[in-house]
Design a protein around this motif. Structure first.
Motif, PDB file in Angstrom:
ATOM      1  N   PRO A 132       0.982  -1.139  -0.134  1.00  0.00           N
ATOM      2  CA  PRO A 132       0.048  -0.045   0.162  1.00  0.00           C
ATOM      3  C   PRO A 132       0.708   1.272   0.084  1.00  0.00           C
ATOM      4  N   ASP A 208      -4.717  -5.251   2.389  1.00  0.00           N
ATOM      5  CA  ASP A 208      -3.578  -5.007   2.301  1.00  0.00           C
ATOM      6  C   ASP A 208      -2.897  -4.161   3.164  1.00  0.00           C
ATOM      7  N   SER A 209      -3.668  -3.124   3.490  1.00  0.00           N
ATOM      8  CA  SER A 209      -3.241  -2.149   4.507  1.00  0.00           C
ATOM      9  C   SER A 209      -3.308  -2.198   5.858  1.00  0.00           C
TER      10      SER A 209
END
Length: 249
Positions: A132, A208-209
């Motif tokens: 990210p 993802d983050s």
């Protein structure tokens, strides 16, 4: 062929390793972060209709407000009393206060910040095909102030209070200290990541983050448990500063 390490050099490294992870060094090494953040964020917010601060900082000041006294002075007094109390409690350990040790904490943290960033980014990119990208929502001065504040206040809340408290709780529950360490580190990392998505000002949730923040929090938890608060706080602050300055590309 490198020369063999002398006994005195080994003793010096051992003394640094033990002293730099104490509460005394954690308190003293965090003072520059506290002063820099409070001064820089005051300048950044001067005349602003929408002042900004680190979330963990706001939480601490909300607790201080419950006393009914001046928030800044209550918080500053609390920090001073707790810090001096730690130093008095640890004085029987005859902890040496050496400028070289503070320089060592800074150098060590600068290296850890790069290693943690590289390792976590690599792992997240391997799973999600891309790491990210950080979003900078403020001007450079404000972002630097927030970076320093994150290193101080988020480590205080999530590492010292949360992970430290969880470790003490699980140490009482489990016979194995290692099990207590691992359990506290994992739960603490999950909470650290999830908090970034809470509330009206939280980020939109993305796997993802979340994974990146979880792994980053886990690495900081390990640093806190193994190397102490000072190293964890400076590693976090320097990592955020690196990001702000675009040093990671």
């Amino acid at each position: 062929m490198p020369a063999p390490t002398s006994a005195s050099e080994r003793a010096l490294r051992s003394a640094y390793w033990a002293a730099s992870r104490t509460g005394t060094y954690g308190f003293l090494s965090a003072l520059p972060l506290l002063i820099a953040y409070e001064v820089m964020i005051a300048v950044a917010n001067y005349g602003s209709g929408r002042p900004v601060r680190i979330g963990a900082d706001v939480w601490m000041k909300q607790l201080a407000a419950l006393t009914g006294g001046p928030i800044v002075w209550v918080l500053a007094g609390t920090v001073l009393v707790v810090g001096v109390g730690i130093m008095v409690y640890e004085r029987k350990q005859n902890i040496p206060l050496r400028p070289a040790y503070f320089a060592g904490i800074l150098a060590e943290s600068a290296v850890y910040a790069v290693l943690v960033a590289g390792l976590v980014s690599y792992l997240v990119a391997a799973v999600f095909a891309a790491a990210p990208s950080p979003q900078m929502a403020h001007d450079l001065w404000t972002q630097l102030a927030l970076s320093i504040g994150a290193g101080l206040y988020e480590e205080l809340v999530f590492r010292v209070i949360l992970v430290g408290g969880l470790f003490l709780f699980f140490r009482w529950m489990f016979s194995s200290q290692t099990t207590a360490y691992v359990t506290a580190a994992i739960i603490g990392a999950a909470v650290f990541s999830l908090v970034h998505y809470a509330g009206a000002l939280g980020d939109p949730f993305a796997l993802d983050s979340f994974t990146f923040r979880f792994l980053f929090g886990l690495a900081l938890n390990v640093l806190f448990l193994v190397r102490g608060f000072g190293v964890a706080a400076w590693t976090h602050a320097l990592y955020d500063i690196y990001l702000t300055l675009g040093l990671f590309g």
